[in-house]
Write a protein that holds these residues in place. Structure first.
Motif, PDB file in Angstrom:
ATOM      1  N   ILE A 150     -34.138 -23.340 -52.423  1.00 23.12           N
ATOM      2  CA  ILE A 150     -32.933 -22.691 -52.940  1.00 23.12           C
ATOM      3  C   ILE A 150     -33.138 -21.190 -52.772  1.00 23.12           C
ATOM      4  O   ILE A 150     -33.942 -20.570 -53.484  1.00 23.12           O
ATOM      5  CB  ILE A 150     -32.657 -23.070 -54.406  1.00 23.12           C
ATOM      6  CG1 ILE A 150     -32.415 -24.582 -54.512  1.00 23.12           C
ATOM      7  CG2 ILE A 150     -31.442 -22.290 -54.930  1.00 23.12           C
ATOM      8  CD1 ILE A 150     -32.140 -25.074 -55.922  1.00 23.12           C
ATOM      9  N   LEU A 151     -32.453 -20.632 -51.797  1.00 25.22           N
ATOM     10  CA  LEU A 151     -32.568 -19.223 -51.431  1.00 25.22           C
ATOM     11  C   LEU A 151     -31.427 -18.471 -52.098  1.00 25.22           C
ATOM     12  O   LEU A 151     -30.269 -18.577 -51.680  1.00 25.22           O
ATOM     13  CB  LEU A 151     -32.510 -19.070 -49.910  1.00 25.22           C
ATOM     14  CG  LEU A 151     -32.470 -17.639 -49.371  1.00 25.22           C
ATOM     15  CD1 LEU A 151     -33.732 -16.873 -49.760  1.00 25.22           C
ATOM     16  CD2 LEU A 151     -32.280 -17.651 -47.859  1.00 25.22           C
ATOM     17  N   THR A 187     -37.667 -22.370 -55.676  1.00 27.81           N
ATOM     18  CA  THR A 187     -36.599 -21.453 -56.084  1.00 27.81           C
ATOM     19  C   THR A 187     -37.025 -20.031 -55.751  1.00 27.81           C
ATOM     20  O   THR A 187     -38.065 -19.558 -56.212  1.00 27.81           O
ATOM     21  CB  THR A 187     -36.285 -21.588 -57.581  1.00 27.81           C
ATOM     22  OG1 THR A 187     -37.478 -21.376 -58.350  1.00 27.81           O
ATOM     23  CG2 THR A 187     -35.742 -22.981 -57.886  1.00 27.81           C
ATOM     24  N   LEU A 188     -36.223 -19.353 -54.942  1.00 23.47           N
ATOM     25  CA  LEU A 188     -36.517 -17.995 -54.491  1.00 23.47           C
ATOM     26  C   LEU A 188     -35.332 -17.113 -54.855  1.00 23.47           C
ATOM     27  O   LEU A 188     -34.216 -17.346 -54.391  1.00 23.47           O
ATOM     28  CB  LEU A 188     -36.766 -17.990 -52.983  1.00 23.47           C
ATOM     29  CG  LEU A 188     -37.419 -16.757 -52.364  1.00 23.47           C
ATOM     30  CD1 LEU A 188     -37.809 -17.038 -50.919  1.00 23.47           C
ATOM     31  CD2 LEU A 188     -36.511 -15.531 -52.401  1.00 23.47           C
ATOM     32  N   SER A 189     -35.570 -16.128 -55.701  1.00 29.49           N
ATOM     33  CA  SER A 189     -34.494 -15.240 -56.150  1.00 29.49           C
ATOM     34  C   SER A 189     -34.827 -13.805 -55.788  1.00 29.49           C
ATOM     35  O   SER A 189     -35.871 -13.281 -56.181  1.00 29.49           O
ATOM     36  CB  SER A 189     -34.303 -15.363 -57.674  1.00 29.49           C
ATOM     37  OG  SER A 189     -33.278 -14.490 -58.121  1.00 29.49           O
ATOM     38  N   VAL A 190     -33.931 -13.178 -55.023  1.00 27.40           N
ATOM     39  CA  VAL A 190     -34.013 -11.748 -54.720  1.00 27.40           C
ATOM     40  C   VAL A 190     -32.853 -11.090 -55.449  1.00 27.40           C
ATOM     41  O   VAL A 190     -31.694 -11.440 -55.211  1.00 27.40           O
ATOM     42  CB  VAL A 190     -33.926 -11.479 -53.209  1.00 27.40           C
ATOM     43  CG1 VAL A 190     -33.976  -9.973 -52.937  1.00 27.40           C
ATOM     44  CG2 VAL A 190     -35.033 -12.199 -52.456  1.00 27.40           C
ATOM     45  N   GLY A 224     -30.983 -19.664 -64.438  1.00 23.17           N
ATOM     46  CA  GLY A 224     -30.748 -21.057 -64.783  1.00 23.17           C
ATOM     47  C   GLY A 224     -31.399 -22.001 -63.799  1.00 23.17           C
ATOM     48  O   GLY A 224     -32.041 -22.982 -64.187  1.00 23.17           O
ATOM     49  N   THR A 225     -31.258 -21.707 -62.520  1.00 22.22           N
ATOM     50  CA  THR A 225     -31.880 -22.535 -61.489  1.00 22.22           C
ATOM     51  C   THR A 225     -33.393 -22.566 -61.667  1.00 22.22           C
ATOM     52  O   THR A 225     -34.027 -23.630 -61.589  1.00 22.22           O
ATOM     53  CB  THR A 225     -31.528 -21.997 -60.093  1.00 22.22           C
ATOM     54  OG1 THR A 225     -30.114 -21.761 -60.011  1.00 22.22           O
ATOM     55  CG2 THR A 225     -31.937 -22.964 -59.014  1.00 22.22           C
ATOM     56  N   HIS A 277     -38.685 -17.478 -64.613  1.00 15.71           N
ATOM     57  CA  HIS A 277     -39.708 -17.415 -63.574  1.00 15.71           C
ATOM     58  C   HIS A 277     -39.344 -18.395 -62.457  1.00 15.71           C
ATOM     59  O   HIS A 277     -39.507 -19.602 -62.600  1.00 15.71           O
ATOM     60  CB  HIS A 277     -41.078 -17.752 -64.152  1.00 15.71           C
ATOM     61  CG  HIS A 277     -41.573 -16.757 -65.151  1.00 15.71           C
ATOM     62  ND1 HIS A 277     -42.031 -15.504 -64.794  1.00 15.71           N
ATOM     63  CD2 HIS A 277     -41.657 -16.814 -66.503  1.00 15.71           C
ATOM     64  CE1 HIS A 277     -42.380 -14.840 -65.881  1.00 15.71           C
ATOM     65  NE2 HIS A 277     -42.167 -15.607 -66.929  1.00 15.71           N
ATOM     66  N   SER A 278     -38.846 -17.861 -61.362  1.00 16.49           N
ATOM     67  CA  SER A 278     -38.609 -18.663 -60.165  1.00 16.49           C
ATOM     68  C   SER A 278     -39.953 -18.941 -59.494  1.00 16.49           C
ATOM     69  O   SER A 278     -40.977 -18.348 -59.841  1.00 16.49           O
ATOM     70  CB  SER A 278     -37.688 -17.921 -59.197  1.00 16.49           C
ATOM     71  OG  SER A 278     -36.505 -17.472 -59.837  1.00 16.49           O
ATOM     72  N   THR A 279     -39.955 -19.828 -58.512  1.00 15.43           N
ATOM     73  CA  THR A 279     -41.166 -20.002 -57.721  1.00 15.43           C
ATOM     74  C   THR A 279     -41.593 -18.662 -57.138  1.00 15.43           C
ATOM     75  O   THR A 279     -42.775 -18.318 -57.121  1.00 15.43           O
ATOM     76  CB  THR A 279     -40.930 -21.013 -56.589  1.00 15.43           C
ATOM     77  OG1 THR A 279     -40.305 -22.191 -57.115  1.00 15.43           O
ATOM     78  CG2 THR A 279     -42.239 -21.391 -55.922  1.00 15.43           C
ATOM     79  N   LEU A 280     -40.609 -17.891 -56.685  1.00 13.73           N
ATOM     80  CA  LEU A 280     -40.853 -16.528 -56.212  1.00 13.73           C
ATOM     81  C   LEU A 280     -39.675 -15.662 -56.604  1.00 13.73           C
ATOM     82  O   LEU A 280     -38.523 -15.993 -56.291  1.00 13.73           O
ATOM     83  CB  LEU A 280     -41.044 -16.501 -54.690  1.00 13.73           C
ATOM     84  CG  LEU A 280     -41.227 -15.112 -54.062  1.00 13.73           C
ATOM     85  CD1 LEU A 280     -42.488 -14.430 -54.600  1.00 13.73           C
ATOM     86  CD2 LEU A 280     -41.289 -15.215 -52.540  1.00 13.73           C
TER      87      LEU A 280
END
Length: 303
Positions: free
Chosen positions: A151-152, A174-177, A161-162, A189-192
């Motif tokens: 999930i980019l 899960t990657l959040s920028v 939430g994701t 805390h996302s995976t990144l």
């Protein structure tokens, strides 16, 4: 050819108590037609309750479905949960799931809604009722359509939430920028997570993306990408804190698609955020994202 998922019920009337406007979901389709891109429109089915409740607290799901969401939760969402809002909240995850299935067949497809990344287990938040990204990813893996999903999330706001809903999943990355100082105040805390300073512009953003995304794709090796393609990273966005231009958004999307197609990874996009007084300008940004992703997909598949 753009394969786009849309339903007339994506467009709900504004509620008296809320400031969120749903009309951009209709305007995006107008903008796509205005662009002249060849497209096939697919109609989603509502996501069945059992798949929503597999991710969200069943009691919260029932509150939404029976229109008994407590006022405190409606305030956190940002608008009352009416019958029209409830129907839309069930259709949007169905649309993201349908777009993913279409992407598996065609390389790319778009849900002309979705990206509701603030919805948590037992409440909605930040204009999000149900988390379509988490719901669709869980169903796709459970039914064997994918084994590993990235999930980019390139919306200007963190996908809190994701991140929370999928924190224990080793098969979903899960990657959040996002803008570090933007909503939500308390980050998950996302995976990144990559938190950017205010006013980050095209050059620094693209340098970060070019350094980070190929490594994530090679290390995690997803067989499907769900792309939260919010356009609220634009410098003119009412709720953004970054400074991308139209050219920067285009370069972002071109790079994402090139990385996906270069590894033969299907990609489905959701609209995510985009806010401003000129709603047609926002709709055109969303439409341009879908159009260029579809055009790149077609070119790269046959190159």
């Amino acid at each position: 050819m753009l394969h786009v998922v849309h339903h007339p019920a994506y467009v709900s009337p504004a509620t008296d108590e809320g400031q969120f406007r749903f009309d951009k979901y209709g305007l995006v389709m107008d903008a796509l037609r205005e662009s002249g891109i060849a497209m096939t429109i697919h109609s989603p089915d509502p996501m069945p309750r059992e798949w929503i409740a597999a991710v969200h607290d069943p009691d919260y799901v029932d509150e939404v479905l029976t229109l008994t969401v407590p006022v405190a939760k409606e305030r956190r969402i940002g608008f009352p949960v009416t019958d029209r809002v409830m129907r839309r909240a069930c259709l949007s995850p169905g649309g993201t799931w349908a777009a993913a299935r279409l992407a598996l067949a065609h390389g790319y497809a778009a849900n002309a809604a979705g990206g509701s990344h603030h919805a948590l287990a037992d409440t909605g938040a930040g204009y999000c009722v149900f988390n379509d990204l988490a719901i669709a990813a869980n169903r796709l893996i459970a039914e064997g359509d994918a084994a590993r999903i990235l999930i980019l999330d390139l919306d200007v706001h963190q996908g809190d939430g994701t991140a929370s809903l999928l924190a224990e999943r080793g098969d979903i990355f899960t990657l959040s920028v996002h803008a570090e100082r933007n909503f939500p105040v308390r980050k998950a805390h996302s995976t990144l997570d990559i938190a950017l300073p205010d006013d980050t512009g095209d050059a620094d953003y693209l340098t970060m993306l070019r350094d980070m995304l190929p490594r994530v794709l090679d290390d995690f090796a997803p067989d499907l990408i769900l792309y939260q393609a919010g356009v609220d990273t634009h410098g003119d966005d009412r709720l953004g804190r970054l400074s991308l231009t139209d050219a920067g958004l285009a370069a972002r999307d071109h790079f994402v698609m090139a990385q996906a197609r270069g590894r033969a990874i299907p990609l489905a996009s959701t609209m995510g955020g985009g806010y401003g007084a000129d709603r047609m300008a926002i709709a055109r940004r969303h439409a341009a994202c879908m159009a260029r992703m579809a055009q790149d997909n077609a070119l790269l598949m046959h190159s």
